[in-house]
Write an enzyme that holds these catalytic residues in place. Structure first.
Site, PDB file in Angstrom:
ATOM      1  N   PHE A 141    -152.769  19.805  22.794  1.00 27.47           N
ATOM      2  CA  PHE A 141    -152.484  19.068  24.279  1.00 27.47           C
ATOM      3  C   PHE A 141    -152.806  17.642  24.186  1.00 27.47           C
ATOM      4  CE2 PHE A 141    -153.571  16.151  27.664  1.00 27.47           C
ATOM      5  CZ  PHE A 141    -152.087  17.155  29.072  1.00 27.47           C
ATOM      6  N   ASP A 226    -155.641  12.568  17.306  1.00 26.03           N
ATOM      7  CA  ASP A 226    -156.692  12.854  18.564  1.00 26.03           C
ATOM      8  C   ASP A 226    -157.773  12.888  18.927  1.00 26.03           C
ATOM      9  OD1 ASP A 226    -155.568  13.109  21.312  1.00 26.03           O
ATOM     10  OD2 ASP A 226    -154.006  13.904  21.187  1.00 26.03           O
ATOM     11  N   LYS A 255    -158.895   7.362  27.514  1.00 23.13           N
ATOM     12  CA  LYS A 255    -160.085   8.059  28.246  1.00 23.13           C
ATOM     13  C   LYS A 255    -161.233   6.960  28.335  1.00 23.13           C
ATOM     14  CE  LYS A 255    -157.751  12.894  28.795  1.00 23.13           C
ATOM     15  NZ  LYS A 255    -157.431  12.371  30.097  1.00 23.13           N
TER      16      LYS A 255
END
Length: 401
Positions: A141, A226, A255
């Site tokens: 994801f 990531d 984030k």
């Protein structure tokens, strides 16, 4: 109708149904706790998918944002501003890198990394034009843009959004032999999550990341990590790659870099890699804006102390001990994770992940399900041991029925 019902009804009427949130309407939040419009309090054990690593309304981060709001919030990259150089310098130093390319959202940062790898491949490695390939993992994801869903194996994210972007090869996560077989002379990068979050907090086999690092170095391929969910303290280290003493060629961050205050993301790498860009080839009006830089600089300062990494490591050990007891009692079928981050699979007899999440909500604990039977647990790193134990007790009660 209650205030909650009115708010949810209005949202259902006027917003696209691209999410299925739990039926709670948050009004205020502080630290690890949130309060809804009815005045009910909930322990947040999701932390905005790691965007809120440092808690809701963190005093230092809010103060940094307020101070910058009175000065300047946006210049666009048409002009310099007085927070930009410091932000790039400090973030590069935190990562042990040389250069930073700031964006806003995690998906933007991944898109930027994809473009960077391709450009590096053509300009530096010498891959023939239009032949660059990036190897990715199943169940990844990395976001939901058209390019990113092109290499997703999640049909919910992918279906009905074709035609898909070519140039990607998917291999099983954690399978070093499959990865090695996929890397060829046209491969410019391997893009991986050090821990797969959305897939259910999947931790790769020991030695996998180190093996990826060796392979990519030998084949002159970029290793792009990531760390949007796994990075910035969540796993007990600044970066999840550190658990195997691995430094990738490229960090992809987001984030928690914005502290849950503003969206901030970045690609961080060497001068050889990010130096391929010339003016006009890539950009973002809001990327690296003064407000984002001010907040992110305070996030970096917090991380430099090491306090939250240590807390995530210590409380993480406690969290996983307690969750292993649930597995031992047959209340969950699997426990995965690292640091203050876990995925637990609930048996069908207990209910679906969604049903368990809804029952936990009624007991004052907020988590979120994924892939049917999995519940993700990722409280803010500011949570106290007492609050964590309270939340775990509620989880046990709900699972016991």
């Amino acid at each position: 109708m209650t205030s909650t019902e009115r708010s949810i009804a209005a949202a259902e009427q006027h917003s696209a149904h691209n999410y299925h949130p739990l039926p709670v309407v948050v009004a205020t939040a502080q630290g690890a706790w949130m309060t809804d419009v009815e005045g009910r309090r909930y322990l947040d054990m999701l932390a905005g998918y790691s965007a809120l690593n440092f808690g809701h309304c963190n005093r230092r981060l809010v103060s940094a944002a307020k101070a910058q709001l009175d000065r300047v919030t946006l210049t666009s990259r048409a002009f310099h501003h007085d927070r930009f150089a410091e932000f790039c310098t400090e973030l590069a130093a935190l990562c042990g890198m040389e250069m930073v390319l700031p964006m806003n959202t995690g998906a933007e940062a991944v898109e930027t990394a994809v473009k960077t790898a391709r450009k590096w491949g053509y300009r530096v490695k010498g891959v023939p034009d239009g032949r660059a390939k990036i190897v990715v993992a199943e169940n990844n994801f990395h976001g939901r843009t058209t390019t990113i869903v092109s290499f997703s194996t999640d049909q919910e994210a992918r279906a009905d959004f074709g035609p898909y972007t070519p140039g990607f090869e998917i291999v099983p996560y954690g399978d070093l032999a499959a990865l090695e077989a996929a890397v060829d002379e046209h491969t410019v990068a391997v893009l991986l999550e050090p821990i797969q979050g959305e897939a259910g907090v999947l931790v790769p086999p020991p030695g996998y990341l180190a093996g990826v690092r060796r392979l990519t170095a030998e084949r002159n391929v970029l290793f792009m990590a990531d760390e949007i969910q796994s990075g910035l303290g969540r796993t007990g280290r600044t970066f999840a790659c550190e658990h195997e003493d691995v430094v990738p060629d490229v960090y992809i961050l987001g984030k928690a870099l914005g502290g849950g205050v503003v969206p901030v993301s970045a690609v961080v790498s060497s001068r050889e890699v990010l130096g391929v860009y010339q003016p006009g080839e890539h950009g973002s009006t809001f990327g690296g804006n003064p407000l984002a830089c001010a907040v992110a600089l305070e996030v970096i300062a917090i991380l430099k102390s090491g306090e939250y990494q240590q807390k995530a490591a210590e409380l993480g050990e406690h969290l996983h001990r307690e969750l292993s007891l649930l597995a031992g009692a047959g209340l969950v079928t699997a426990v995965r994770g690292r640091g203050l981050w876990a995925g637990i699979d609930v048996p069908p007899a207990v209910g679906t992940g969604r049903e368990v999440s809804e029952r936990l909500m009624t007991q004052g604990v907020l988590v979120k399900d994924t892939h049917g039977a999995t519940i993700r647990i990722a409280p803010p790193l500011v949570i106290t041991k007492e609050d964590l134990d309270w939340g775990l007790a509620r989880i046990r009660e709900v699972l016991e029925g």
